[in-house]
Write a protein that holds these residues in place. Structure first.
Motif, PDB file in Angstrom:
ATOM      1  N   GLN A   1     -12.895 -39.606   3.835  1.00 36.23           N
ATOM      2  CA  GLN A   1     -14.102 -38.906   4.272  1.00 36.23           C
ATOM      3  C   GLN A   1     -13.642 -37.601   4.895  1.00 36.23           C
ATOM      4  O   GLN A   1     -12.880 -37.603   5.864  1.00 36.23           O
ATOM      5  CB  GLN A   1     -14.887 -39.740   5.286  1.00 36.23           C
ATOM      6  CG  GLN A   1     -15.614 -40.909   4.646  1.00 36.23           C
ATOM      7  CD  GLN A   1     -16.589 -41.579   5.600  1.00 36.23           C
ATOM      8  OE1 GLN A   1     -16.494 -41.424   6.799  1.00 36.23           O
ATOM      9  NE2 GLN A   1     -17.531 -42.305   5.050  1.00 36.23           N
ATOM     10  N   LEU A   2     -14.109 -36.499   4.357  1.00 36.67           N
ATOM     11  CA  LEU A   2     -13.547 -35.186   4.671  1.00 36.67           C
ATOM     12  C   LEU A   2     -14.551 -34.307   5.413  1.00 36.67           C
ATOM     13  O   LEU A   2     -15.764 -34.462   5.251  1.00 36.67           O
ATOM     14  CB  LEU A   2     -13.133 -34.485   3.369  1.00 36.67           C
ATOM     15  CG  LEU A   2     -12.038 -35.205   2.567  1.00 36.67           C
ATOM     16  CD1 LEU A   2     -12.025 -34.718   1.130  1.00 36.67           C
ATOM     17  CD2 LEU A   2     -10.680 -35.005   3.222  1.00 36.67           C
ATOM     18  N   PRO A   3     -14.055 -33.344   6.209  1.00 32.27           N
ATOM     19  CA  PRO A   3     -14.959 -32.396   6.874  1.00 32.27           C
ATOM     20  C   PRO A   3     -15.729 -31.566   5.855  1.00 32.27           C
ATOM     21  O   PRO A   3     -15.244 -31.294   4.749  1.00 32.27           O
ATOM     22  CB  PRO A   3     -14.008 -31.505   7.682  1.00 32.27           C
ATOM     23  CG  PRO A   3     -12.751 -32.295   7.833  1.00 32.27           C
ATOM     24  CD  PRO A   3     -12.651 -33.121   6.595  1.00 32.27           C
ATOM     25  N   HIS A   4     -16.929 -31.154   6.262  1.00 31.67           N
ATOM     26  CA  HIS A   4     -17.770 -30.341   5.388  1.00 31.67           C
ATOM     27  C   HIS A   4     -17.650 -28.852   5.704  1.00 31.67           C
ATOM     28  O   HIS A   4     -18.265 -28.032   5.030  1.00 31.67           O
ATOM     29  CB  HIS A   4     -19.234 -30.775   5.509  1.00 31.67           C
ATOM     30  CG  HIS A   4     -19.452 -32.201   5.119  1.00 31.67           C
ATOM     31  ND1 HIS A   4     -20.612 -32.892   5.414  1.00 31.67           N
ATOM     32  CD2 HIS A   4     -18.648 -33.078   4.459  1.00 31.67           C
ATOM     33  CE1 HIS A   4     -20.507 -34.129   4.956  1.00 31.67           C
ATOM     34  NE2 HIS A   4     -19.330 -34.261   4.375  1.00 31.67           N
ATOM     35  N   LEU A   5     -16.895 -28.518   6.744  1.00 28.74           N
ATOM     36  CA  LEU A   5     -16.588 -27.133   7.071  1.00 28.74           C
ATOM     37  C   LEU A   5     -15.078 -26.981   7.153  1.00 28.74           C
ATOM     38  O   LEU A   5     -14.362 -27.925   7.513  1.00 28.74           O
ATOM     39  CB  LEU A   5     -17.217 -26.704   8.402  1.00 28.74           C
ATOM     40  CG  LEU A   5     -18.741 -26.549   8.414  1.00 28.74           C
ATOM     41  CD1 LEU A   5     -19.392 -27.822   8.925  1.00 28.74           C
ATOM     42  CD2 LEU A   5     -19.157 -25.356   9.268  1.00 28.74           C
ATOM     43  N   ILE A   6     -14.606 -25.793   6.827  1.00 27.42           N
ATOM     44  CA  ILE A   6     -13.166 -25.519   6.859  1.00 27.42           C
ATOM     45  C   ILE A   6     -12.906 -24.228   7.624  1.00 27.42           C
ATOM     46  O   ILE A   6     -13.795 -23.383   7.763  1.00 27.42           O
ATOM     47  CB  ILE A   6     -12.583 -25.380   5.433  1.00 27.42           C
ATOM     48  CG1 ILE A   6     -13.353 -24.307   4.644  1.00 27.42           C
ATOM     49  CG2 ILE A   6     -12.575 -26.709   4.718  1.00 27.42           C
ATOM     50  CD1 ILE A   6     -12.615 -23.756   3.474  1.00 27.42           C
TER      51      ILE A   6
ATOM     52  N   ALA B   1     -14.999 -30.666  -2.385  1.00 30.45           N
ATOM     53  CA  ALA B   1     -14.077 -31.494  -1.595  1.00 30.45           C
ATOM     54  C   ALA B   1     -12.623 -31.151  -1.890  1.00 30.45           C
ATOM     55  O   ALA B   1     -11.723 -31.543  -1.133  1.00 30.45           O
ATOM     56  CB  ALA B   1     -14.328 -32.974  -1.882  1.00 30.45           C
ATOM     57  N   GLU B   2     -12.382 -30.428  -2.974  1.00 34.65           N
ATOM     58  CA  GLU B   2     -11.019 -29.965  -3.273  1.00 34.65           C
ATOM     59  C   GLU B   2     -10.410 -29.233  -2.089  1.00 34.65           C
ATOM     60  O   GLU B   2      -9.217 -29.373  -1.806  1.00 34.65           O
ATOM     61  CB  GLU B   2     -11.055 -29.030  -4.492  1.00 34.65           C
ATOM     62  CG  GLU B   2      -9.769 -28.267  -4.745  1.00 34.65           C
ATOM     63  CD  GLU B   2      -9.990 -27.017  -5.577  1.00 34.65           C
ATOM     64  OE1 GLU B   2      -9.116 -26.140  -5.558  1.00 34.65           O
ATOM     65  OE2 GLU B   2     -11.045 -26.912  -6.245  1.00 34.65           O
ATOM     66  N   VAL B   3     -11.233 -28.448  -1.393  1.00 32.61           N
ATOM     67  CA  VAL B   3     -10.684 -27.569  -0.351  1.00 32.61           C
ATOM     68  C   VAL B   3     -10.180 -28.362   0.855  1.00 32.61           C
ATOM     69  O   VAL B   3      -8.998 -28.272   1.205  1.00 32.61           O
ATOM     70  CB  VAL B   3     -11.711 -26.494   0.057  1.00 32.61           C
ATOM     71  CG1 VAL B   3     -11.082 -25.523   1.043  1.00 32.61           C
ATOM     72  CG2 VAL B   3     -12.213 -25.739  -1.177  1.00 32.61           C
ATOM     73  N   PRO B   4     -11.017 -29.158   1.541  1.00 32.95           N
ATOM     74  CA  PRO B   4     -10.465 -29.935   2.657  1.00 32.95           C
ATOM     75  C   PRO B   4      -9.459 -30.976   2.195  1.00 32.95           C
ATOM     76  O   PRO B   4      -8.480 -31.263   2.895  1.00 32.95           O
ATOM     77  CB  PRO B   4     -11.701 -30.586   3.286  1.00 32.95           C
ATOM     78  CG  PRO B   4     -12.713 -30.651   2.200  1.00 32.95           C
ATOM     79  CD  PRO B   4     -12.475 -29.408   1.385  1.00 32.95           C
ATOM     80  N   GLY B   5      -9.677 -31.558   0.995  1.00 32.70           N
ATOM     81  CA  GLY B   5      -8.774 -32.595   0.513  1.00 32.70           C
ATOM     82  C   GLY B   5      -7.374 -32.086   0.259  1.00 32.70           C
ATOM     83  O   GLY B   5      -6.383 -32.700   0.674  1.00 32.70           O
ATOM     84  N   THR B   6      -7.256 -30.950  -0.403  1.00 31.10           N
ATOM     85  CA  THR B   6      -5.934 -30.399  -0.704  1.00 31.10           C
ATOM     86  C   THR B   6      -5.263 -29.877   0.558  1.00 31.10           C
ATOM     87  O   THR B   6      -4.041 -29.940   0.698  1.00 31.10           O
ATOM     88  CB  THR B   6      -6.046 -29.290  -1.763  1.00 31.10           C
ATOM     89  OG1 THR B   6      -6.801 -29.766  -2.873  1.00 31.10           O
ATOM     90  CG2 THR B   6      -4.667 -28.859  -2.249  1.00 31.10           C
ATOM     91  N   ASN B   7      -6.066 -29.381   1.511  1.00 29.57           N
ATOM     92  CA  ASN B   7      -5.493 -28.845   2.745  1.00 29.57           C
ATOM     93  C   ASN B   7      -4.948 -29.919   3.681  1.00 29.57           C
ATOM     94  O   ASN B   7      -4.313 -29.596   4.686  1.00 29.57           O
ATOM     95  CB  ASN B   7      -6.516 -27.970   3.466  1.00 29.57           C
ATOM     96  CG  ASN B   7      -6.446 -26.524   3.020  1.00 29.57           C
ATOM     97  OD1 ASN B   7      -5.593 -25.756   3.459  1.00 29.57           O
ATOM     98  ND2 ASN B   7      -7.326 -26.163   2.095  1.00 29.57           N
TER      99      ASN B   7
ATOM    100  N   THR C   1     -18.422 -35.537  -0.946  1.00 27.66           N
ATOM    101  CA  THR C   1     -18.952 -34.563   0.005  1.00 27.66           C
ATOM    102  C   THR C   1     -20.155 -33.864  -0.619  1.00 27.66           C
ATOM    103  O   THR C   1     -20.259 -33.765  -1.841  1.00 27.66           O
ATOM    104  CB  THR C   1     -17.935 -33.452   0.373  1.00 27.66           C
ATOM    105  OG1 THR C   1     -17.657 -32.675  -0.807  1.00 27.66           O
ATOM    106  CG2 THR C   1     -16.649 -34.006   0.955  1.00 27.66           C
ATOM    107  N   PRO C   2     -21.043 -33.349   0.218  1.00 26.43           N
ATOM    108  CA  PRO C   2     -21.961 -32.324  -0.276  1.00 26.43           C
ATOM    109  C   PRO C   2     -21.169 -31.044  -0.504  1.00 26.43           C
ATOM    110  O   PRO C   2     -20.104 -30.844   0.096  1.00 26.43           O
ATOM    111  CB  PRO C   2     -22.972 -32.167   0.859  1.00 26.43           C
ATOM    112  CG  PRO C   2     -22.239 -32.593   2.080  1.00 26.43           C
ATOM    113  CD  PRO C   2     -21.251 -33.637   1.642  1.00 26.43           C
TER     114      PRO C   2
END
Length: 423
Positions: free
Chosen positions: A197-202, A234-240, A260-261
């Motif tokens: 479960q990942l953040p929706h803001l980066i 979700a690629e962005v928080p997931g890969t980070n 994620t949305p």
């Protein structure tokens, strides 16, 4: 981000490959090499200056100890000049390094050799097709009309609450949406992906890490007060998760999945091709990500393609797979396969997944490395894919599964929905 040594050793190849993207990169690549040469020569002069200053400092100390203060004072003036020069060189080095990095951020990934040349989506190459396109009854409706007829998605209410592109799912529509998310996640975890479960803001560093920043097309929603960005995928928080990480070779491969949305400020256009669920500013998506050894990443890409195929086979939707041409390839990707579902009611193909290999492009930005068998740090390869994006999958189900008595639910989803028809 491309690695400078790679550019230096493969200048002609890089320029020729970027031409597949319809980019004349000769001037940019020459500037990169010029800045790199300046950076390296400045670094070398700085190192020599600092070494000379260090030697001189020791010599001055010894002169003072031996009572030769006059000689020491003479050398102190030279030492001061060296310190001033080292400061100038350090400033010049930082300025050159910043200019080099800024330029590298503007250069897209080098396409894989199998990527066809082309200018737009019209030049993409179909590599696979499966499923029979159903024959619908007379009077069959597009999904936005079905949504209104059965009161399962309210576009006008979403427009009232927020604006265009923010639909409200209701009743069985909301239940079907939730069922698809749960089904996709279950399929992915069964295939060996770990759920997150990942953040929706980066933050800004995460945006730069995966290549969404600099945001040349203004696609991201920016929370200016906190300098945070709503995620486009979700690629962005997931890969980070793996930014500034050194893995062991034995840790590879790594596969994760998450729902994620997603938020995208897509430029508005009008017509049936963007109506209803076809283009949204907020939508749901389940993503799969992989971190791979460079030797295995293209085998892993094939495995991801087969995995998405298996989901669409179970949903029994007609689909095809396209290999994207250079002109339609994403900025960070080396090779991308797009999946499209056929919408019978709209008589057109709808993109529902992209599966991509970024090779070392993201890993270089992220400083994502692994320690190889020789004990040296090596950049990993990153991959990601939609598994799947919900809006157009949902549109395909509503349109292709409609009957005169209601909308049937794909058999594989019935255990998740708890109903077999929307009527």
């Amino acid at each position: 981000m491309l690695q400078v040594p790679f550019i230096r050793d493969n200048k002609d190849h890089v320029i020729a490959s970027l031409a597949k993207r319809n980019i004349d990169a000769a001037e940019m690549i020459s500037k990169v090499l010029e800045l790199d040469e300046t950076r390296r020569s400045t670094q070398a002069e700085l190192d020599n200056t600092l070494a000379e200053a260090n030697t001189l400092s020791k010599e001055i100390g010894n002169l003072y100890k031996s009572g030769e203060a006059q000689k020491a004072n003479i050398l102190k003036e030279k030492s001061g000049n060296l310190k001033e020069r080292s400061k100038e060189l350090n400033d010049a080095l930082n300025s050159t390094s910043d200019a080099l990095t800024e330029l590298l951020y503007k250069i897209p990934n080098v396409p894989n050799e199998t990527v066809p040349a082309g200018n737009s989506e019209d030049d993409n190459e179909e590599v696979f097709r499966k499923g029979d396109i159903p024959t619908l009854f007379e009077g069959a409706l597009p999904h936005w009309e079905l949504a209104k007829k059965y009161d399962i998605i309210d576009f006008e209410l979403g427009n009232k609450i927020t604006g265009a592109g923010f639909p409200v799912y209701k009743g069985k529509g909301a239940r079907l949406q939730r069922a698809l998310i749960a089904y996709f996640l279950d399929k992915n975890t069964e295939a060996g992906y770990s759920e997150y479960q990942l953040p929706h803001l980066i933050n800004e560093a995460s945006g730069f890490g995966t290549g969404q920043l600099p945001d040349k097309e203004g696609q991201m929603y920016h929370v200016t007060a906190d300098n945070l960005y709503l995620i486009p995928t979700a690629e962005v928080p997931g890969t980070n998760i793996f930014r500034d990480v050194v893995l062991n070779e034995s840790d590879l491969p790594i596969g994760i999945t998450g729902y994620t949305p997603c938020f995208r400020r897509e430029a508005g256009s009008y017509g049936a091709h963007v109506r209803g669920l076809n283009r949204l500013h907020q939508f749901d998506k389940v993503e799969i990500l992989r971190v791979e050894h460079p030797e295995n990443s293209y085998k892993a890409l094939d495995g991801m393609v087969d995995h998405v195929k298996s989901i669409l086979d179970e949903l029994k939707l007609p689909y095809r797979i396209l290999r994207l041409c250079g002109g339609d390839l994403g900025f960070t990707s080396a090779l991308t396969f797009d999946f499209e579902v056929f919408s019978t009611a709209q008589d057109r193909w709808l993109e529902i997944s992209s599966v991509s290999n970024f090779e070392t492009f993201q890993a270089n930005r992220l400083k994502l490395r692994f320690k190889n068998k020789d004990g040296k740090n090596e950049l990993a390869h990153t991959l990601n894919g939609s598994s799947l994006a919900l809006p157009r999958v949902l549109a395909g189900i509503l349109e292709n599964y409609q009957t005169e008595n209601g909308i049937e639910i794909p058999e594989v989803l019935v255990p998740y929905t708890g109903f077999s028809i929307i009527d």
